[in-house]
Design an enzyme around this catalytic site. Sequence first.
Site, PDB file in Angstrom:
ATOM      1  N   ALA A 115     -63.766 -16.245-129.012  1.00  0.00           N
ATOM      2  CA  ALA A 115     -63.759 -14.785-129.193  1.00  0.00           C
ATOM      3  C   ALA A 115     -65.018 -14.184-128.588  1.00  0.00           C
ATOM      4  CB  ALA A 115     -63.671 -14.458-130.672  1.00  0.00           C
ATOM      5  N   ASN A 116     -65.229 -12.910-128.770  1.00  0.00           N
ATOM      6  CA  ASN A 116     -66.469 -12.270-128.328  1.00  0.00           C
ATOM      7  C   ASN A 116     -66.832 -11.158-129.316  1.00  0.00           C
ATOM      8  OD1 ASN A 116     -65.251  -9.670-127.404  1.00  0.00           O
ATOM      9  ND2 ASN A 116     -64.135 -11.081-126.078  1.00  0.00           N
ATOM     10  N   ARG A 117     -67.932 -10.473-129.035  1.00  0.00           N
ATOM     11  CA  ARG A 117     -68.476  -9.537-130.032  1.00  0.00           C
ATOM     12  C   ARG A 117     -67.850  -8.144-130.000  1.00  0.00           C
ATOM     13  NH1 ARG A 117     -73.064 -11.795-132.077  1.00  0.00           N
ATOM     14  NH2 ARG A 117     -74.139 -13.253-130.706  1.00  0.00           N
TER      15      ARG A 117
END
Length: 407
Positions: free
Chosen positions: A210-212
């Site tokens: 995932a990412n932020r």
Amino acid sequence: MEAKRIVLIMGGGIAAYKCLDLIRRLRERGVDVRVVMTRAAQQFVTPLSVSALSNDRVFTDLFDLDDEREIGHIRLSRLCDLIVVAPATADLIAKAANGHADDLASAVLLASDKQILMAPAMNPKMWLNPATQRNVRQLEADGISFIGPAVGEMAESGEAGPGRLVEPAELLAAIEARLHPSSSGSLAGRHVLITSGPTHEPIDPVRYIANRSSGKQGHAIAAAAIAAGARVTLVSGPVTLGAPAGATTVQVQTAEEMLNAVRAALPADVAIFCAAVADWRAASPADEKIKKTGDGEKPQLELVENPDILKTIAHMKTGRPNLIVGFAAETENVIAFATRKRRNKGADWTVANDVSTHTGVMGGDRNRVHLITETGVDSWPEMSKREVAETLIARISALLHDKARRV
Ligand code: C5P
């Protein structure tokens, strides 16, 4: 204009008092408000004060059918243009998500064939609890929309986080947008498609890449496009934000699901690709949780590239949206990389922003962006993500009107 009527379902919570102001403002605007109060709501506000403001009796229980003024939950749920649930408590949300009908409020929700708008208010831990989040996702998938909760300090416990009922003015605006869909806004009659949030790419049943990305910017763009009168489809990866009122929201997890949802939502006049799509996914996600072997052996994770959604849509031979806007989150040489990205991906415009760690942009509330078009770069001052959204939508409206004039 024909008088509109809403059914307001009040759940039990300290924020119920805000509904008194909401009812007053709605009545000032000529909206008929019929109120259903749950038993818990009556602990916070008396039916008498609600009745005085709504100028109508307040409905508090299912079974009083001997009363000749009683209209029954089926008719109650149909004799309106919109149902608003405020404050929508964790319990009311759970009941609605699971189709319960053991009191008047939940029975009205279950029997309704009208639009439903929920304004949650609860303790932040209750809102963030996976059970509540699951229920909210279910309701969104069922076509119910949410406004809020706002982030702030709780009246009872002093705890901070998402859980406050949005202010009456904000709720009023969302209600009015639904009662009177704009036929005069600058994007009236246009379909705007927006991607937002991160994607989650499974590695095994419990792990993912995932990412932020918080989805704040994409969701704000959706809200601004709705305010400008557009029909909006928001394709969103997993975020904790509520869907903007008035948008058709499609929830997805992975890049492939996002691409399919985008394709299914076409045709669109404008497509804005704001999602932070994972570039890679696991080539073959494991069916069972990958276990440590105990001898230090590391799992081999083979990655494959995800489809580039923006590039795919921008290169469509037929049915390409008239205007395609991409985002470019960069940590260095922001304008140079974003300019190259605009060309390589086939976007008409790119919105570039600096997401190096010191800017706090990823997940934050403010943004400093540069708009890169075929003719040059326009650097905007730092502003809130809502202001970036409104400025972008204003630029898009201006372009479309310009084009329409030239034809
Ligand atoms: O290449 P990069 O991820 O920086 O490109 C960002 C832009 O491309 C954003 O508009 C993003 O939404 C879009 N994108 C996409 N599909 C991908 C990767 C990025 O739509 N697989």
